[in-house]
Every structure is written in C-alpha cells, then in structure tokens.
Design an enzyme around this catalytic site. Structure first.
Site, PDB file in Angstrom:
ATOM      1  N   ARG A  80       0.871  -1.213   0.064  1.00  0.00           N
ATOM      2  CA  ARG A  80       0.099   0.001   0.122  1.00  0.00           C
ATOM      3  C   ARG A  80       0.841   1.318  -0.110  1.00  0.00           C
ATOM      4  O   ARG A  80       0.468   2.280  -0.794  1.00  0.00           O
ATOM      5  CB  ARG A  80      -0.884   0.114   1.252  1.00  0.00           C
ATOM      6  CG  ARG A  80      -1.883   1.004   1.009  1.00  0.00           C
ATOM      7  CD  ARG A  80      -3.194   0.932   2.297  1.00  0.00           C
ATOM      8  NE  ARG A  80      -2.598   0.909   3.505  1.00  0.00           N
ATOM      9  CZ  ARG A  80      -3.297   0.670   4.260  1.00  0.00           C
ATOM     10  NH1 ARG A  80      -4.544   0.080   4.736  1.00  0.00           N
ATOM     11  NH2 ARG A  80      -2.722   0.867   5.784  1.00  0.00           N
ATOM     12  N   LYS A 182      -2.733   6.487   1.493  1.00  0.00           N
ATOM     13  CA  LYS A 182      -2.443   6.842   2.760  1.00  0.00           C
ATOM     14  C   LYS A 182      -1.545   8.023   2.832  1.00  0.00           C
ATOM     15  O   LYS A 182      -0.300   7.841   2.916  1.00  0.00           O
ATOM     16  CB  LYS A 182      -2.007   5.613   3.762  1.00  0.00           C
ATOM     17  CG  LYS A 182      -2.239   5.978   5.155  1.00  0.00           C
ATOM     18  CD  LYS A 182      -2.271   4.323   5.722  1.00  0.00           C
ATOM     19  CE  LYS A 182      -2.292   4.569   7.310  1.00  0.00           C
ATOM     20  NZ  LYS A 182      -3.315   5.062   7.850  1.00  0.00           N
ATOM     21  N   GLU A 218     -16.279   6.202   4.965  1.00  0.00           N
ATOM     22  CA  GLU A 218     -15.453   5.646   5.842  1.00  0.00           C
ATOM     23  C   GLU A 218     -15.575   6.255   7.303  1.00  0.00           C
ATOM     24  O   GLU A 218     -16.586   7.198   7.328  1.00  0.00           O
ATOM     25  CB  GLU A 218     -14.080   6.235   5.530  1.00  0.00           C
ATOM     26  CG  GLU A 218     -13.454   5.659   4.297  1.00  0.00           C
ATOM     27  CD  GLU A 218     -11.881   5.527   4.530  1.00  0.00           C
ATOM     28  OE1 GLU A 218     -11.292   4.817   5.640  1.00  0.00           O
ATOM     29  OE2 GLU A 218     -11.222   6.448   4.026  1.00  0.00           O
TER      30      GLU A 218
HETATM   31  N1  PLP Z   1      -9.239   4.407   6.659  1.00  0.00           N
HETATM   32  C1  PLP Z   1      -8.392   5.133   6.897  1.00  0.00           C
HETATM   33  C2  PLP Z   1      -8.695   6.558   6.498  1.00  0.00           C
HETATM   34  C3  PLP Z   1      -7.110   4.843   7.936  1.00  0.00           C
HETATM   35  O1  PLP Z   1      -6.457   5.839   8.101  1.00  0.00           O
HETATM   36  C4  PLP Z   1      -6.903   3.680   8.082  1.00  0.00           C
HETATM   37  C5  PLP Z   1      -5.696   3.158   8.862  1.00  0.00           C
HETATM   38  O2  PLP Z   1      -4.839   2.782   8.449  1.00  0.00           O
HETATM   39  C6  PLP Z   1      -7.880   2.525   7.888  1.00  0.00           C
HETATM   40  C7  PLP Z   1      -9.022   2.837   7.196  1.00  0.00           C
HETATM   41  C8  PLP Z   1      -7.912   1.215   7.858  1.00  0.00           C
HETATM   42  O3  PLP Z   1      -6.889   0.546   7.492  1.00  0.00           O
HETATM   43  P1  PLP Z   1      -6.083  -0.683   7.936  1.00  0.00           P
HETATM   44  O4  PLP Z   1      -6.872  -1.593   8.319  1.00  0.00           O
HETATM   45  O5  PLP Z   1      -5.116  -0.725   6.919  1.00  0.00           O
HETATM   46  O6  PLP Z   1      -5.152  -0.053   9.045  1.00  0.00           O
HETATM   47  C1  COI Z   2      -3.871   2.984  11.460  1.00  0.00           C
HETATM   48  O1  COI Z   2      -4.927   2.553  11.699  1.00  0.00           O
HETATM   49  O2  COI Z   2      -2.956   2.355  11.546  1.00  0.00           O
HETATM   50  C2  COI Z   2      -3.911   4.417  11.108  1.00  0.00           C
HETATM   51  O3  COI Z   2      -3.325   4.857  10.458  1.00  0.00           O
HETATM   52  C3  COI Z   2      -4.907   5.149  11.755  1.00  0.00           C
HETATM   53  C4  COI Z   2      -4.328   6.596  12.145  1.00  0.00           C
HETATM   54  C5  COI Z   2      -4.358   7.467  11.376  1.00  0.00           C
HETATM   55  C6  COI Z   2      -4.665   7.026  13.799  1.00  0.00           C
END
Ligand code: PLP
Ligand code: COI
Length: 338
Positions: A80, A182, A218
């Site tokens: 990612r 991200k 989201e």
């Molecule tokens: N959506 C956003 C905007 C996020 O910052 C995160 C965190 O990483 C997620 C979703 C969840 O993603 P992940 O499950 O890969 O941590």
């Molecule tokens: C994560 O879940 O790792 C995130 O990056 C969320 C964070 C922005 C608090």
C-alpha cells in the site's frame, strides 16, 4: 510499565529507544540506520511541509503468549505504501527494505512491546517525506523514509465498547482525489470534522461518498462494515476510501470462518436499518462496534449502545486471536520477528 497500566494505554506517543531512518539521494536509497531520537533535521523548503508530498503506513508488533513477536500482514502495508508513493510521485520503498526497517525498530524497542494479555501493542509508523530545497509545486529530488513507533492501546475509548458517530457534510477526500492513498492531505482535511464530532460528544465522524453524499464511505480513520439481519457482511466499495488491510482480513474471516455472505458495495445512509450490527475496523481501531450513528436529527441505533453484538464479537475474537498468535492464521498473514 506494569501489565495493568498497559490495559489503560490509549493511542498516544511515548518515548522509545530508537527509530529507523534512511535517505534517498541521487536516485538511490542509502542503507538506513537506527537513531536514538525521533527528531529529524530537514530544509524548511521541503515539499512535504508545504505541499503534503508524503505518505505513511500503520502496523503493529504483537507479543505472543510465548514472548515472541509477530507482525500482521506487513507485506500488505509495504504494497500500500508503494501505491501511495506512486500517487505522490515519490520513489518506491522496496518491500525488503520496509520489512527490514520495521524489524530493526521492533528489535531496538523489544523492552517496550507490551506484554501478552494486555491487548496493547507496539504501533509502527513507517513514513516517507519529500525533503530538500524546493519552492515550486513539484516533487522533491530527495526523500526520507523512517519508521517510528510507540506502545499503544485502544484507539477508540473503551476498546470493544460501542461508540456513537456523527455524519457531517464534510468530505475528507474528493471523488477522484487521494482518498484511497494513505497520504497526509486526507488527514489534514479530516481534522476539523473530527473536532466537530468530538465537541458534540461523538467518537468520530463518518464520511459519506463525496460525489452524492448518500452512501457511507469511511469512519474517520477506519473502514465501515455492517452485518445484516440475514447474515451478510456488507462494506462500502468506494474509490475515495483507504483500502483497509483489516477490512479485507475480516471479509476473509467472515466468509471462511463464520459463513457470512460478503458484499463490497453501496451502503446507503437512508437504509441503515438493514443492519443488525455495525463496526469500524482498522489497525489502530482494531474493531470498534458502532452503537449509534446520528445524521441530521435522526439517530440510528444498531445492536445496542452499550453492548457489542454477537457477530462483531466473534470477528473481534478471531482477528485478535490471529494477531496475537493464539489462532492459526491463513497462509502468509503472520511475520514472526526472528
Ligand atoms: N481508513 C483510514 C482513513 C485509515 O487511516 C485507516 C488506517 O490505516 C484505515 C481505514 C484502516 O486501514 P488498515 O486496516 O489497513 O489499518
Ligand atoms: C491506522 O489504523 O494505522 C491508522 O493509520 C489510523 C491513524 C491515522 C490513527
């Protein structure tokens, strides 16, 4: 810290022993090294500071019952980051470099990784920023890749206790913008709506799709899922949300272990009553049950405002069991730190 204190740990930064840092200059990455500080020196002209040329990741190191340490699907974070770097015109961080940097940071901070059974973890924050003297709106010539860390507990208050969320008119990303990467800009756009939600007593805000404002996109910094009354796991499909590694893991577990039907599709905000349960999921959030969503003057209560629903709990137990090494993981999900 004693074990009991780890149970009350929130999502804050604490002092750590060392962080990893590596520089990209003249078209190549250096070896990278550990530093005993989280301070960096960069030019004040760095495009990361003015134009948001940066990307980051979030993953965790988990202590298993035998004391050893594992990461959960780190190669997915590496992939990612690669996509985010492409979007921001930044050099790619090779997967081996990403994993090696995380491992070096974990090993240097071994004594700070919370004990098994506390539910707390060591959060790793890899990031890349465009640095160097650059005035025009154009990509940097030099970059810095770093992995910092902190012991953390629950992101949302109460861990598995349900929270209430607010739908506002704000967007965090544009329809053809950077919502699926991200990158810092998305989070900058979310600071104000997040504060609006907090000031009104909510855990966070929920974003609707930026084009029509009719569908859930989201939940702040986490993805949304709902469980329908007829056992379907439904989660938004949208080009403006971050593809959550936790969400894709839950989709697999919900199908393979709980026999639920999986749908990645539209979640209309005026059809929330199809759901018996709902939750927010992510690395930091793990699974946080959504007790209630407020939109305008309407309140929508899911399973309960105080208790977690049975399927959400099963998913949480499965996910945490795998992440802490108590339940056998699907092939390739676990990376043991040797
Ligand atoms: N959506 C956003 C905007 C996020 O910052 C995160 C965190 O990483 C997620 C979703 C969840 O993603 P992940 O499950 O890969 O941590
Ligand atoms: C994560 O879940 O790792 C995130 O990056 C969320 C964070 C922005 C608090």
């Amino acid at each position: 810290m004693v074990k009991e204190d780890y149970k009350n740990l929130g999502f804050e930064c604490r002092e750590t022993n060392a962080n990893y840092i590596s520089y990209f200059k003249d078209g190549k990455w250096d070896e990278g090294k550990l530093k005993d500080t989280d301070c960096i020196t960069i030019s004040a002209f760095s495009p990361a500071l003015h134009y948001g040329q940066e990307a980051f990741e979030g993953l965790k190191a988990y202590r298993r019952s035998d004391g050893s340490i594992q990461m959960f699907r780190p190669t997915e974070n590496a992939k990612r980051l690669r996509r985010s770097c492409e979007r921001m015109l930044m050099p790619l961080v090779p997967e081996e470099k990403f994993i090696d940097a995380c491992e070096q940071v974990i090993k240097a901070n071994m004594d700070l990784i919370p004990p098994y059974g506390s539910g707390a973890t060591l959060y790793l924050r890899p990031f890349i920023i465009g640095v160097g003297r650059n005035l025009g709106v154009k990509p940097a010539k030099e970059y810095l890749f770093s992995v910092i860390c902190s012991p953390v507990g629950s992101y949302f208050k109460g861990g598995l206790a349900p929270n209430k969320f607010l739908i506002t008119d704000f967007d965090r990303a544009a329809p053809n913008g950077t919502g699926d990467s991200k990158v810092g800009g998305n989070y900058a756009a979310s600071l104000w709506p997040h504060q609006v939600a907090l000031d009104k007593g909510y855990a966070d805000c929920i974003y609707l799709d930026p084009l029509t404002h009719t569908k859930i996109d989201e939940v702040g910094a986490a993805n949304f899922f709902g469980i329908t009354r007829d056992n379907k796991f439904i989660t938004p499909k949208s080009s403006s949300i971050l593809p959550s590694i936790t969400k894709y893991s839950l989709m697999y577990l919900a199908k393979e272990k709980l026999n639920l039907e999986i749908i990645e599709g539209e979640v209309f905000v005026d059809k929330l009553d199809i759901f018996a349960e709902a939750g927010a999921c992510g690395t930091a959030a793990v699974i946080s049950p959504i007790g209630r969503i407020d939109v305008g003057n309407k309140q929508h209560v899911f399973y309960s405002e105080t208790e977690v629903g049975p399927i959400t709990r099963k998913l949480y137990d499965l996910l945490m069991g795998i992440q802490f090494g108590d339940i056998e993981a699907p092939e390739g999900w676990i990376h043991i730190v040797k």
